[in-house]
Motif scaffolding. Structure first.
Motif, PDB file in Angstrom:
ATOM      1  N   ALA A  53      15.358  -3.866  -8.023  1.00 14.92           N
ATOM      2  CA  ALA A  53      15.047  -3.261  -9.316  1.00 14.92           C
ATOM      3  C   ALA A  53      15.095  -1.737  -9.290  1.00 14.92           C
ATOM      4  O   ALA A  53      15.537  -1.104 -10.252  1.00 14.92           O
ATOM      5  CB  ALA A  53      13.680  -3.742  -9.800  1.00 14.92           C
ATOM      6  N   ASP A  54      14.623  -1.114  -8.193  1.00 11.88           N
ATOM      7  CA  ASP A  54      14.517   0.345  -8.194  1.00 11.88           C
ATOM      8  C   ASP A  54      15.087   1.025  -6.947  1.00 11.88           C
ATOM      9  O   ASP A  54      14.958   2.252  -6.793  1.00 11.88           O
ATOM     10  CB  ASP A  54      13.057   0.770  -8.379  1.00 11.88           C
ATOM     11  N   LEU A  55      15.694   0.257  -6.040  1.00 11.29           N
ATOM     12  CA  LEU A  55      16.318   0.788  -4.822  1.00 11.29           C
ATOM     13  C   LEU A  55      15.312   1.473  -3.895  1.00 11.29           C
ATOM     14  O   LEU A  55      15.681   2.342  -3.096  1.00 11.29           O
ATOM     15  CB  LEU A  55      17.445   1.769  -5.157  1.00 11.29           C
ATOM     16  N   ARG A  56      14.054   1.059  -3.954  1.00  8.63           N
ATOM     17  CA  ARG A  56      13.063   1.606  -3.019  1.00  8.63           C
ATOM     18  C   ARG A  56      13.011   0.753  -1.754  1.00  8.63           C
ATOM     19  O   ARG A  56      13.241  -0.452  -1.793  1.00  8.63           O
ATOM     20  CB  ARG A  56      11.687   1.690  -3.670  1.00  8.63           C
ATOM     21  N   ILE A  57      12.722   1.409  -0.654  1.00  4.58           N
ATOM     22  CA  ILE A  57      12.760   0.765   0.660  1.00  4.58           C
ATOM     23  C   ILE A  57      11.500  -0.065   0.867  1.00  4.58           C
ATOM     24  O   ILE A  57      10.374   0.451   0.810  1.00  4.58           O
ATOM     25  CB  ILE A  57      12.896   1.824   1.769  1.00  4.58           C
ATOM     26  N   LEU A  58      11.689  -1.371   1.117  1.00  4.06           N
ATOM     27  CA  LEU A  58      10.573  -2.299   1.324  1.00  4.06           C
ATOM     28  C   LEU A  58      10.299  -2.556   2.797  1.00  4.06           C
ATOM     29  O   LEU A  58       9.137  -2.733   3.202  1.00  4.06           O
ATOM     30  CB  LEU A  58      10.883  -3.644   0.646  1.00  4.06           C
ATOM     31  N   GLN A  59      11.343  -2.653   3.614  1.00  5.57           N
ATOM     32  CA  GLN A  59      11.205  -2.942   5.038  1.00  5.57           C
ATOM     33  C   GLN A  59      12.229  -2.104   5.804  1.00  5.57           C
ATOM     34  O   GLN A  59      13.319  -1.811   5.286  1.00  5.57           O
ATOM     35  CB  GLN A  59      11.442  -4.435   5.335  1.00  5.57           C
ATOM     36  N   VAL A  60      11.858  -1.752   7.043  1.00  5.15           N
ATOM     37  CA  VAL A  60      12.770  -1.013   7.912  1.00  5.15           C
ATOM     38  C   VAL A  60      12.645  -1.562   9.319  1.00  5.15           C
ATOM     39  O   VAL A  60      11.614  -2.135   9.686  1.00  5.15           O
ATOM     40  CB  VAL A  60      12.471   0.506   7.905  1.00  5.15           C
ATOM     41  N   SER A  61      13.679  -1.376  10.125  1.00  2.89           N
ATOM     42  CA  SER A  61      13.557  -1.694  11.552  1.00  2.89           C
ATOM     43  C   SER A  61      12.808  -0.558  12.229  1.00  2.89           C
ATOM     44  O   SER A  61      12.920   0.610  11.823  1.00  2.89           O
ATOM     45  CB  SER A  61      14.934  -1.888  12.172  1.00  2.89           C
ATOM     46  N   ASP A  62      12.024  -0.866  13.242  1.00  2.00           N
ATOM     47  CA  ASP A  62      11.131   0.149  13.811  1.00  2.00           C
ATOM     48  C   ASP A  62      11.850   1.176  14.682  1.00  2.00           C
ATOM     49  O   ASP A  62      11.201   2.022  15.296  1.00  2.00           O
ATOM     50  CB  ASP A  62       9.988  -0.523  14.576  1.00  2.00           C
ATOM     51  N   ASN A  63      13.191   1.145  14.753  1.00  2.00           N
ATOM     52  CA  ASN A  63      13.947   2.124  15.527  1.00  2.00           C
ATOM     53  C   ASN A  63      14.666   3.130  14.636  1.00  2.00           C
ATOM     54  O   ASN A  63      15.609   3.796  15.073  1.00  2.00           O
ATOM     55  CB  ASN A  63      14.963   1.411  16.425  1.00  2.00           C
ATOM     56  N   VAL A  64      14.258   3.246  13.364  1.00  2.00           N
ATOM     57  CA  VAL A  64      15.012   4.088  12.425  1.00  2.00           C
ATOM     58  C   VAL A  64      14.972   5.572  12.812  1.00  2.00           C
ATOM     59  O   VAL A  64      15.912   6.311  12.508  1.00  2.00           O
ATOM     60  CB  VAL A  64      14.491   3.893  10.983  1.00  2.00           C
ATOM     61  N   ARG A  65      13.885   6.024  13.453  1.00  2.00           N
ATOM     62  CA  ARG A  65      13.825   7.439  13.811  1.00  2.00           C
ATOM     63  C   ARG A  65      14.998   7.792  14.732  1.00  2.00           C
ATOM     64  O   ARG A  65      15.645   8.839  14.573  1.00  2.00           O
ATOM     65  CB  ARG A  65      12.500   7.792  14.483  1.00  2.00           C
ATOM     66  N   ALA A  66      15.290   6.925  15.719  1.00  2.00           N
ATOM     67  CA  ALA A  66      16.340   7.229  16.695  1.00  2.00           C
ATOM     68  C   ALA A  66      17.715   7.299  16.046  1.00  2.00           C
ATOM     69  O   ALA A  66      18.551   8.121  16.428  1.00  2.00           O
ATOM     70  CB  ALA A  66      16.333   6.184  17.797  1.00  2.00           C
ATOM     71  N   LEU A  67      17.987   6.449  15.049  1.00  2.00           N
ATOM     72  CA  LEU A  67      19.322   6.417  14.459  1.00  2.00           C
ATOM     73  C   LEU A  67      19.430   7.222  13.172  1.00  2.00           C
ATOM     74  O   LEU A  67      20.474   7.806  12.895  1.00  2.00           O
ATOM     75  CB  LEU A  67      19.749   4.966  14.180  1.00  2.00           C
ATOM     76  N   LEU A  68      18.354   7.236  12.373  1.00  2.00           N
ATOM     77  CA  LEU A  68      18.429   7.894  11.073  1.00  2.00           C
ATOM     78  C   LEU A  68      17.626   9.190  11.018  1.00  2.00           C
ATOM     79  O   LEU A  68      17.678   9.909  10.008  1.00  2.00           O
ATOM     80  CB  LEU A  68      17.946   6.940   9.968  1.00  2.00           C
ATOM     81  N   GLY A  69      16.826   9.466  12.062  1.00  2.00           N
ATOM     82  CA  GLY A  69      16.105  10.739  12.134  1.00  2.00           C
ATOM     83  C   GLY A  69      14.834  10.792  11.336  1.00  2.00           C
ATOM     84  O   GLY A  69      14.236  11.870  11.212  1.00  2.00           O
ATOM     85  N   GLN A  70      14.389   9.654  10.763  1.00  2.00           N
ATOM     86  CA  GLN A  70      13.166   9.652   9.962  1.00  2.00           C
ATOM     87  C   GLN A  70      12.261   8.524  10.434  1.00  2.00           C
ATOM     88  O   GLN A  70      12.724   7.424  10.691  1.00  2.00           O
ATOM     89  CB  GLN A  70      13.487   9.482   8.477  1.00  2.00           C
ATOM     90  N   PRO A  71      10.953   8.788  10.551  1.00  2.00           N
ATOM     91  CA  PRO A  71      10.028   7.757  11.015  1.00  2.00           C
ATOM     92  C   PRO A  71       9.816   6.684   9.964  1.00  2.00           C
ATOM     93  O   PRO A  71      10.078   6.875   8.775  1.00  2.00           O
ATOM     94  CB  PRO A  71       8.740   8.531  11.282  1.00  2.00           C
ATOM     95  N   VAL A  72       9.283   5.566  10.436  1.00  2.00           N
ATOM     96  CA  VAL A  72       9.076   4.403   9.574  1.00  2.00           C
ATOM     97  C   VAL A  72       8.204   4.751   8.375  1.00  2.00           C
ATOM     98  O   VAL A  72       8.528   4.445   7.218  1.00  2.00           O
ATOM     99  CB  VAL A  72       8.444   3.251  10.392  1.00  2.00           C
ATOM    100  N   ASP A  73       7.057   5.400   8.604  1.00  6.66           N
ATOM    101  CA  ASP A  73       6.091   5.649   7.525  1.00  6.66           C
ATOM    102  C   ASP A  73       6.667   6.503   6.420  1.00  6.66           C
ATOM    103  O   ASP A  73       6.294   6.360   5.239  1.00  6.66           O
ATOM    104  CB  ASP A  73       4.835   6.311   8.096  1.00  6.66           C
ATOM    105  N   GLU A  74       7.594   7.409   6.778  1.00  8.07           N
ATOM    106  CA  GLU A  74       8.162   8.283   5.765  1.00  8.07           C
ATOM    107  C   GLU A  74       9.246   7.600   4.933  1.00  8.07           C
ATOM    108  O   GLU A  74       9.577   8.063   3.840  1.00  8.07           O
ATOM    109  CB  GLU A  74       8.731   9.543   6.427  1.00  8.07           C
ATOM    110  N   LEU A  75       9.806   6.519   5.456  1.00 12.87           N
ATOM    111  CA  LEU A  75      10.859   5.828   4.722  1.00 12.87           C
ATOM    112  C   LEU A  75      10.323   4.758   3.778  1.00 12.87           C
ATOM    113  O   LEU A  75      10.863   4.569   2.677  1.00 12.87           O
ATOM    114  CB  LEU A  75      11.848   5.181   5.704  1.00 12.87           C
ATOM    115  N   LEU A  76       9.301   4.032   4.187  1.00 10.24           N
ATOM    116  CA  LEU A  76       8.783   2.943   3.362  1.00 10.24           C
ATOM    117  C   LEU A  76       8.347   3.458   1.997  1.00 10.24           C
ATOM    118  O   LEU A  76       7.614   4.450   1.891  1.00 10.24           O
ATOM    119  CB  LEU A  76       7.616   2.245   4.061  1.00 10.24           C
ATOM    120  N   GLY A  77       8.803   2.796   0.945  1.00  6.83           N
ATOM    121  CA  GLY A  77       8.464   3.174  -0.424  1.00  6.83           C
ATOM    122  C   GLY A  77       9.361   4.229  -1.018  1.00  6.83           C
ATOM    123  O   GLY A  77       9.290   4.501  -2.224  1.00  6.83           O
ATOM    124  N   GLN A  78      10.264   4.832  -0.226  1.00  2.58           N
ATOM    125  CA  GLN A  78      11.130   5.884  -0.728  1.00  2.58           C
ATOM    126  C   GLN A  78      12.409   5.293  -1.335  1.00  2.58           C
ATOM    127  O   GLN A  78      12.811   4.165  -1.038  1.00  2.58           O
ATOM    128  CB  GLN A  78      11.501   6.840   0.409  1.00  2.58           C
TER     129      GLN A  78
END
Length: 784
Positions: A53-78
């Motif tokens: 509905a709104d393209l907000r992030i609901l779940q992430v893999s816990d290794n996102v910082r290493a590949l995407l440069g952003q920690p889990v907590d900062e991505l969820l809900g964005q």
């Protein structure tokens, strides 16, 4: 088919969060592992789950910082734009609106990677269960010197389409997939009916031992894994020993359900599978499905031994296309092999029937050259004819055959809609067969006539063939893991030999079809000979027999090349190379014309035989005769919406059994052919002389006789054509309509009725069905 009527718990992924990382070691049965909801991914990539509905992030893999440069907590809900930017988000929305992304991963864009400056992240997107899944995988940067994957795939597809056999097709795909991927070993792996697998083809590094021809137990590929390959085409595992990355949170916060990762390339790998691969020294794997319709036929299994080996998105896309082409082509390749075998069988059977017609009986089927052993592959054949057994090859003893014959006649055939029986485990169904399993573990049997005692039995010996298993299929030890006991894959991959007890090679569909057709042709020959034996006197009968034999020989000698022409033309039409335009029209015409000629030969043969005067009048139960006629018609049709109804039991009447059965066969065939109804209904009945209120209009001389009728719900006949339909080669429709036909069937029926002193006529309204009435002057005895 025509009917004749007289009136172990699995893991519940909705109950609790599951992750292979946390819970994989507690599994005690690999068939219960929730493969499609592992709760984790392979850690060489990253995964994001978005709310549609709104393209907000609901779940992430816990290794996102290493590949995407952003920690889990900062991505969820964005919004996803924080990862792929505003242009990427607009592109995502456009793709979701215009492309088929449901359960279908598509390439979205590329992003720079934080891990390796020489590569980029390939981003794919697909939707499932009202969420959007984005996968991020490192891939080599396109610097212009990558191979032309389109050209490579096109070259392989051309070879697959022209493969002359299943073996050639499998060899081609194994070699070309290995060339495309650079993996050390590529195998084409086929599943057998009992679930175990066999390596049909392989391409391997020169220093590796061959696994060609090895068999593996069904348990090597658990049920959940097989099911997932019916929904997805490809499964990459670029590093068998790599870590897994868990989803955060494990369950969708909106629905409370685990993520369905069936179509995710990054889907977390089963602990059972990775340990299985490590036991073989495999460092990376790639697996593709080969399907037939919605069923899993086999796999293209690729192994790499020199450590990890990534197979990037473009290569995987090429491999996936090849897997789909193989799924379309393998059945055509098998059909080519079956066609050659069927032609060989048909040639033998027609030669046998021609010889049987010349020699006046069926004994030549086993005593002549060729014999039935040169047709369908078998170790021995037994024929019951003239109240004795005739045998060739390895068969049970005559006493044992007597027991089998009684069992088939009394218990097997009466319960079957189709008069054919085949098994590759005879001792399981007939206990006494264990005593001769070494020569008859498999049996294919047909009765020559529905109510006669004649039988043809083919036997296959026990396959004490040794199956070369890739390890002991019973060796699956339990070991103690950190969270309790669990099953592990087999530790040993030396050859294990298993003797298959009381089991033969299975009977192939092409063999069953050939046996059914032989039965029909032999039954016609036997019935004709029985009628002649009753009235065989003097030179006239001998002359008729010679004429009949000539008709059979001429018919079969003409039919053999004709059917070969038809089969080859049909094969050309179904060949992998498309036939277009005028050439296709010519082939279609050739197939149609061969069918017309075949039908004409049948009609001429029946018409010539109907001309004899060797009537054999006897008391005949018309109910039994109708059952035989339905059996003959049912063996030639696959229509499952046809019914022959008898309102009340038919009488016993004095008539010629063979001619009356042919009357019913022809009338039933026409009733089922000339109809547009979705459900075909034919009624067969009788009107006795005393039932004046039910008697139809009839010709002079039929008023006081029993009248028999066959009524249908077909297209009907206009009154002006009532007489024309009984004329030879007179049709009311074009040749191609309603399955074709030579236009001789009703002419034969009239001839057969009149030979017995009866009359036949028709009553009908166009579009309302037709009723054919006929009389037989012999005395009729009403059914009790």
């Amino acid at each position: 088919m025509i009917t004749l009527s007289t009136t172990a718990p699995e893991f519940d992924d909705t109950l609790q969060p599951y992750s292979t990382i946390r819970h994989g070691l507690t599994m005690t049965n690999c068939d219960s592992e929730p493969v499609k909801t592992p709760g984790c991914i392979q850690a060489h990539g990253a995964l994001l789950v978005l709310r549609t509905a709104d393209l907000r992030i609901l779940q992430v893999s816990d290794n996102v910082r290493a590949l995407l440069g952003q920690p889990v907590d900062e991505l969820l809900g964005q919004l996803i734009s924080v990862v792929i930017g505003e242009p990427g988000q607009r592109r995502l929305l456009a793709m979701l609106a215009s492309e088929p992304t449901h359960c279908n991963p598509l390439h979205l864009l590329t992003l720079p990677t934080l891990v390796d400056a020489s590569s980029v992240l390939a981003v794919t997107v697909h939707t499932v269960d009202d969420v959007i899944i984005l996968e991020f995988e490192p891939t080599g940067r396109d610097n212009g010197d990558q191979p032309d994957y389109y050209a490579l795939v096109k070259k392989t597809v051309d070879k697959l389409q022209t493969a002359g056999s299943l073996r050639q097709l499998c060899d081609n795909v194994a070699k070309d997939v290995r060339d495309l991927t650079g993996l050390d070993r590529v195998m084409v792996y086929k599943f057998h009916a009992d679930g175990h697998g066999e390596v049909l083809a392989e391409s391997r590094r020169a220093d590796l031992s061959s696994w060609l021809g090895l068999h593996y137990p069904a348990e090597d590929i658990p049920k959940p894994a097989r099911e997932i390959f019916t929904k997805t085409w490809i499964r990459p595992v670029p590093d068998v020993s790599a870590e897994l990355a868990e989803l955060v949170p494990l369950l969708n916060p909106d629905t409370g359900k685990p993520l369905d990762m069936t179509h995710c390339a990054l889907r977390g790998v089963s602990i059972m599978y990775t340990e299985y691969l490590r036991n073989m020294g495999v460092g990376a794997a790639l697996t593709m499905a080969i399907r037939y319709d919605d069923q899993l036929w086999g796999l293209i299994a690729c192994h790499h031994y020199a450590g990890a080996h990534p197979v990037f998105h473009k290569v995987r896309a090429a491999c996936e296309l090849l897997a789909q082409v193989v799924s379309l082509q393998h059945r055509a390749a098998e059909n080519k092999e079956h066609l050659a075998y069927r032609l060989e069988i048909d040639n033998v059977h027609r030669a046998l029937l021609a010889a049987a017609a010349r020699e006046g009986g069926l004994v030549s089927l086993v005593n002549g050259k060729p014999s039935l052993l040169q047709g369908i592959e078998a170790g021995g054949v037994a024929l019951f004819y003239f109240d004795r057994w005739w045998r060739i090859g390895d068969t049970p003893t005559e006493d044992q055959l007597d027991g089998l014959g009684d069992w088939l006649r009394n218990e097997v055939f009466p319960t079957r809609a189709r008069p054919l029986y085949a098994t590759d485990r005879l001792a399981n169904e007939h206990a006494t067969a264990a005593a001769f399993a070494n020569i008859a573990s498999g049996m294919l049997a047909v009765p020559v006539a529905l109510h006669g005692r004649e039988l043809i039995l083919w036997f296959r010996p026990e396959t004490i063939h040794t199956v070369n298993w890739g390890g002991d299929p019973n060796d699956k030890p339990r070991v103690l893991g950190p969270n309790g006991p669990r099953l592990t894959p087999r530790r040993s991959f030396e050859l294990f030999t298993e003797s298959v007890k009381q089991q033969s090679l299975p009977w192939r569909p092409v063999e069953l079809e050939a046996a059914a057709e032989l039965r029909l042709l032999a039954a016609e020959l036997v019935d004709g000979r029985v009628a002649k034996r009753v009235t065989s006197h003097g030179d006239l009968v001998r002359s008729n027999e010679e004429l009949d034999a000539f008709a059979y020989v001429a018919s079969h000698d003409l039919k053999e090349p004709l059917r070969s022409i038809h089969q080859y033309a049909h094969q050309l039409l179904e060949d992998a190379t498309p036939v277009e335009g005028d050439n296709r029209h010519k082939l279609d015409s050739l197939v149609r014309l061969t069918l017309r000629m075949d039908s004409l030969l049948d009609s001429l043969l029946h018409f010539s035989r109907a001309g004899g005067d060797d009537l054999s009048i006897e008391l005949v139960d018309l109910n039994e005769l109708l059952a035989e006629a339905v059996d003959f018609i049912g063996s030639r049709t696959t229509d499952v919406k046809s019914e022959v109804v008898v309102p009340r039991r038919l009488p016993t009447v004095e008539c010629d059994r063979i001619r009356c059965r042919q009357i019913l066969v022809n009338l039933l065939s026409n009733a089922l052919k000339y109809t547009d109804a979705s459900t075909k209904r034919v009624e067969v009945g009788t009107i006795l002389p005393t039932e004046l209120h039910d008697r139809p209009r009839c010709p002079p001389g039929a008023e006081a006789q029993a009248i028999y009728y066959v009524a249908d719900n077909g297209i009907g006949i206009q009154a002006k054509h009532f007489e024309q339909v009984f004329k030879l080669f007179k049709r009311l429709h074009v040749q191609e309509s309603y399955g074709g036909g030579a236009g001789a069937g009703l002419t034969i029926v009239r001839k057969l009725v009149e030979q017995q002193g009866g009359q036949i006529w028709v009553d009908s309204l166009a579009g309302k069905g037709a009723t054919f009435y006929f009389t037989l002057p012999g005395k009729a005895r009403p059914a009790p």
